[in-house]
Design a protein around this motif. Structure first.
Motif, PDB file in Angstrom:
ATOM      1  N   LEU A  87       0.977  -1.397  -0.075  1.00 19.81           N
ATOM      2  CA  LEU A  87      -0.033   0.005  -0.186  1.00 19.81           C
ATOM      3  C   LEU A  87       0.781   1.367   0.014  1.00 19.81           C
ATOM      4  N   PRO A  88       0.595   2.353  -0.741  1.00 14.59           N
ATOM      5  CA  PRO A  88       0.858   3.612  -0.672  1.00 14.59           C
ATOM      6  C   PRO A  88       0.776   4.412   0.760  1.00 14.59           C
ATOM      7  N   VAL A  89       1.859   4.944   1.179  1.00 15.24           N
ATOM      8  CA  VAL A  89       1.844   5.807   2.421  1.00 15.24           C
ATOM      9  C   VAL A  89       1.704   7.342   1.911  1.00 15.24           C
ATOM     10  N   TYR A  90       0.599   8.168   2.156  1.00 17.13           N
ATOM     11  CA  TYR A  90       1.136   9.399   1.420  1.00 17.13           C
ATOM     12  C   TYR A  90       1.063  10.313   2.660  1.00 17.13           C
ATOM     13  N   LEU A  91       1.514  11.450   2.581  1.00 18.47           N
ATOM     14  CA  LEU A  91       1.596  12.458   3.502  1.00 18.47           C
ATOM     15  C   LEU A  91       0.370  13.005   3.826  1.00 18.47           C
ATOM     16  N   ASN A  92      -0.493  13.413   2.874  1.00 17.47           N
ATOM     17  CA  ASN A  92      -1.865  14.137   3.210  1.00 17.47           C
ATOM     18  C   ASN A  92      -2.874  13.586   2.458  1.00 17.47           C
ATOM     19  N   ASN A  93      -3.963  14.116   2.693  1.00 20.43           N
ATOM     20  CA  ASN A  93      -5.381  13.445   2.001  1.00 20.43           C
ATOM     21  C   ASN A  93      -5.314  13.668   0.509  1.00 20.43           C
ATOM     22  N   MET A  94      -4.737  14.731   0.014  1.00 18.62           N
ATOM     23  CA  MET A  94      -4.704  14.928  -1.430  1.00 18.62           C
ATOM     24  C   MET A  94      -3.794  13.906  -2.204  1.00 18.62           C
ATOM     25  N   ARG A  95      -3.283  13.012  -1.493  1.00 19.99           N
ATOM     26  CA  ARG A  95      -2.240  11.964  -2.198  1.00 19.99           C
ATOM     27  C   ARG A  95      -1.243  12.385  -3.107  1.00 19.99           C
ATOM     28  N   THR A  96      -0.837  13.819  -2.832  1.00 16.97           N
ATOM     29  CA  THR A  96       0.030  14.135  -3.924  1.00 16.97           C
ATOM     30  C   THR A  96       1.663  14.037  -3.439  1.00 16.97           C
ATOM     31  N   ILE A  97       1.963  13.606  -2.357  1.00 19.97           N
ATOM     32  CA  ILE A  97       3.223  13.369  -1.856  1.00 19.97           C
ATOM     33  C   ILE A  97       3.241  11.754  -1.423  1.00 19.97           C
ATOM     34  N   LEU A  98       3.890  11.127  -2.099  1.00 17.88           N
ATOM     35  CA  LEU A  98       4.048   9.629  -1.596  1.00 17.88           C
ATOM     36  C   LEU A  98       5.372   9.564  -0.806  1.00 17.88           C
ATOM     37  N   VAL A  99       5.148   8.983   0.526  1.00 16.09           N
ATOM     38  CA  VAL A  99       6.182   8.723   1.382  1.00 16.09           C
ATOM     39  C   VAL A  99       6.742   7.553   1.347  1.00 16.09           C
ATOM     40  N   GLU A 100       6.180   6.621   1.182  1.00 16.51           N
ATOM     41  CA  GLU A 100       6.743   5.089   1.202  1.00 16.51           C
ATOM     42  C   GLU A 100       5.655   4.190   0.725  1.00 16.51           C
ATOM     43  N   THR A 101       6.042   2.813   0.334  1.00 13.94           N
ATOM     44  CA  THR A 101       5.008   2.061   0.234  1.00 13.94           C
ATOM     45  C   THR A 101       5.528   0.907   1.265  1.00 13.94           C
TER      46      THR A 101
END
Length: 124
Positions: A87-101
């Motif tokens: 699963l992708p881990v996003y910084l915020n609810n806009m899903r514009t910044i992928l932090v990690e999977t």
């Protein structure tokens, strides 16, 4: 933080960065951490829930991951979790910044079709 922890794990395990992999576990509260681990509280899971050690699809928009332990471990020490989902881990609810999977155990399908993801911040 993750890069610093990777460097520490390389030294403590006497491995190279290529030999290490992230392993994740979800808990109901804080757990003991070693030099190769860090804990995160307050992550949000969109479209699924964590139950009995596995992810399950749910109709709920969001559920809490109370405490998540993330560790750098050797590939050879990774426990087989059976069926898994990345699963992708996003910084915020806009899903514009992928932090990690991150990989999670599951028995179900349809996670990608449902847009299941982890958020570091709650919806506002």
């Amino acid at each position: 933080v993750n890069l610093c922890l990777l460097e520490e794990a390389v030294v403590s395990t006497q491995s190279t960065g290529e030999e290490l992999k992230l392993q994740v576990s979800v808990h109901d509260g804080p757990v003991e951490l070693d030099n190769n681990s860090f804990g995160i509280s307050g992550l949000k899971l969109m479209g699924a829930r964590h139950e009995a050690g596995k992810l399950r699809i749910t109709e709920d928009i969001m559920s809490d991951l109370v405490y998540t332990r993330i560790s750098w471990i050797r590939h050879t020490d990774v426990k087989d979790m059976g069926k898994k989902i990345t699963l992708p881990v996003y910084l915020n609810n806009m899903r514009t910044i992928l932090v990690e999977t991150l990989d999670f155990p599951t028995d179900e399908d349809k996670f990608y079709e449902r847009g299941v993801a982890i958020l570091c911040t709650a919806l506002t």
